[in-house]
Design a protein around this motif. Structure first.
Motif, short mmCIF file in Angstrom:
data_model
loop_
_atom_site.label_atom_id
_atom_site.label_comp_id
_atom_site.label_asym_id
_atom_site.label_seq_id
_atom_site.Cartn_x
_atom_site.Cartn_y
_atom_site.Cartn_z
N LEU A 67 -59.54 28.00 36.36
CA LEU A 67 -58.33 28.55 35.72
C LEU A 67 -58.43 30.07 35.60
O LEU A 67 -57.47 30.79 35.89
N LYS A 68 -59.59 30.54 35.17
CA LYS A 68 -59.78 31.99 35.03
C LYS A 68 -59.62 32.68 36.38
O LYS A 68 -59.01 33.75 36.47
N SER A 69 -60.15 32.07 37.43
CA SER A 69 -60.04 32.66 38.77
C SER A 69 -58.60 32.72 39.23
O SER A 69 -58.17 33.73 39.80
N LYS A 127 -55.31 16.76 31.70
CA LYS A 127 -56.68 16.26 31.70
C LYS A 127 -57.39 16.45 30.36
O LYS A 127 -58.51 16.00 30.16
N GLY A 128 -56.75 17.20 29.45
CA GLY A 128 -57.34 17.43 28.13
C GLY A 128 -58.37 18.53 28.12
O GLY A 128 -59.18 18.60 27.19
N VAL A 129 -58.37 19.39 29.11
CA VAL A 129 -59.35 20.47 29.18
C VAL A 129 -58.97 21.59 28.21
O VAL A 129 -59.84 22.15 27.53
N ILE A 130 -57.69 21.93 28.16
CA ILE A 130 -57.21 22.94 27.22
C ILE A 130 -56.02 22.37 26.45
O ILE A 130 -55.41 21.39 26.87
N HIS A 131 -55.69 23.03 25.36
CA HIS A 131 -54.56 22.59 24.53
C HIS A 131 -53.24 23.03 25.15
O HIS A 131 -53.20 24.04 25.87
N GLN A 132 -52.19 22.29 24.85
CA GLN A 132 -50.88 22.56 25.43
C GLN A 132 -50.39 23.96 25.07
O GLN A 132 -49.83 24.67 25.92
N ASN A 133 -50.60 24.38 23.83
CA ASN A 133 -50.14 25.71 23.41
C ASN A 133 -50.91 26.82 24.10
O ASN A 133 -50.35 27.87 24.41
N ASN A 134 -52.18 26.59 24.35
CA ASN A 134 -53.01 27.56 25.06
C ASN A 134 -52.46 27.77 26.47
O ASN A 134 -52.31 28.90 26.93
N ALA A 135 -52.13 26.68 27.14
CA ALA A 135 -51.57 26.77 28.49
C ALA A 135 -50.22 27.47 28.46
O ALA A 135 -49.92 28.31 29.32
N ALA A 136 -49.40 27.15 27.47
CA ALA A 136 -48.08 27.77 27.36
C ALA A 136 -48.20 29.28 27.16
O ALA A 136 -47.45 30.06 27.77
N THR A 151 -49.14 28.60 41.57
CA THR A 151 -50.41 27.89 41.61
C THR A 151 -51.05 27.84 40.22
O THR A 151 -51.54 26.78 39.79
N ALA A 152 -51.02 28.97 39.52
CA ALA A 152 -51.62 29.03 38.19
C ALA A 152 -50.89 28.11 37.22
O ALA A 152 -51.54 27.41 36.43
N SER A 153 -49.59 28.07 37.29
CA SER A 153 -48.81 27.19 36.40
C SER A 153 -49.16 25.74 36.65
O SER A 153 -49.33 24.95 35.70
N ARG A 154 -49.29 25.38 37.92
CA ARG A 154 -49.65 24.01 38.27
C ARG A 154 -51.03 23.66 37.73
O ARG A 154 -51.24 22.58 37.16
N LYS A 155 -51.98 24.57 37.90
CA LYS A 155 -53.35 24.32 37.44
C LYS A 155 -53.41 24.22 35.91
O LYS A 155 -54.13 23.39 35.36
N LEU A 156 -52.64 25.09 35.22
CA LEU A 156 -52.63 25.05 33.76
C LEU A 156 -52.05 23.72 33.26
O LEU A 156 -52.57 23.12 32.31
N ASP A 157 -50.97 23.27 33.90
CA ASP A 157 -50.39 21.99 33.51
C ASP A 157 -51.36 20.84 33.75
O ASP A 157 -51.47 19.91 32.95
N LYS A 158 -52.09 20.91 34.85
CA LYS A 158 -53.07 19.89 35.17
C LYS A 158 -54.20 19.89 34.13
O LYS A 158 -54.67 18.83 33.70
N ALA A 159 -54.61 21.08 33.69
CA ALA A 159 -55.67 21.18 32.68
C ALA A 159 -55.22 20.56 31.36
O ALA A 159 -56.02 19.89 30.69
N ARG A 208 -68.54 17.72 30.08
CA ARG A 208 -68.68 19.14 29.72
C ARG A 208 -68.76 20.00 30.98
O ARG A 208 -68.10 21.04 31.08
N GLN A 209 -69.55 19.56 31.94
CA GLN A 209 -69.68 20.32 33.18
C GLN A 209 -68.36 20.35 33.96
O GLN A 209 -67.98 21.38 34.51
N ARG A 210 -67.66 19.22 33.99
CA ARG A 210 -66.37 19.15 34.67
C ARG A 210 -65.37 20.09 34.01
O ARG A 210 -64.64 20.83 34.68
N ASN A 211 -65.34 20.09 32.66
CA ASN A 211 -64.43 20.96 31.92
C ASN A 211 -64.74 22.43 32.16
O ASN A 211 -63.84 23.25 32.33
N ASN A 212 -66.04 22.76 32.16
CA ASN A 212 -66.43 24.16 32.40
C ASN A 212 -66.02 24.61 33.79
O ASN A 212 -65.55 25.75 33.97
#
Length: 86
Positions: free
Chosen positions: A28-30, A64-73, A53-61, A18-22
């Motif tokens: 991501l927000k930053s 890792k299962g931190v966010i859903h694929q559609n959310n990142a898209a 950079t943001a696209s790379r971070k979103l794909d990485k998230a 949970r802490q890692r995901n937060n």
């Protein structure tokens, strides 16, 4: 609090995750905020590099299962629209 030993261990790992995901979500927000500020100041070069950079971070998230694929898209689409509008 659980009495079962395995559940106590699971609670510890859940808390770490949970802490890692937060932390990842905060990062991501930053990164997205960096793109938005570059767009607001109409700095095309900074916006393009921040977008990459943001696209790379979103794909990485997503991987890792931190966010859903559609959310990142949706997020990538929104920020890329802003950058392409410059």
């Amino acid at each position: 609090m659980a009495n079962i030993k395995s559940q106590k261990k699971r609670n510890l790992t859940n808390e770490k995750a949970r802490q890692r995901n937060n932390a990842f979500k905060s990062e991501l927000k930053s990164v997205i905020r960096t793109v938005n500020t570059a767009v607001a100041s109409s700095d095309k070069e900074a916006a393009v590099t921040a977008l990459a950079t943001a696209s790379r971070k979103l794909d990485k998230a997503v991987s890792k299962g931190v966010i859903h694929q559609n959310n990142a898209a949706n997020r990538k689409s929104a920020i890329s629209k802003k950058v392409n509008a410059l």
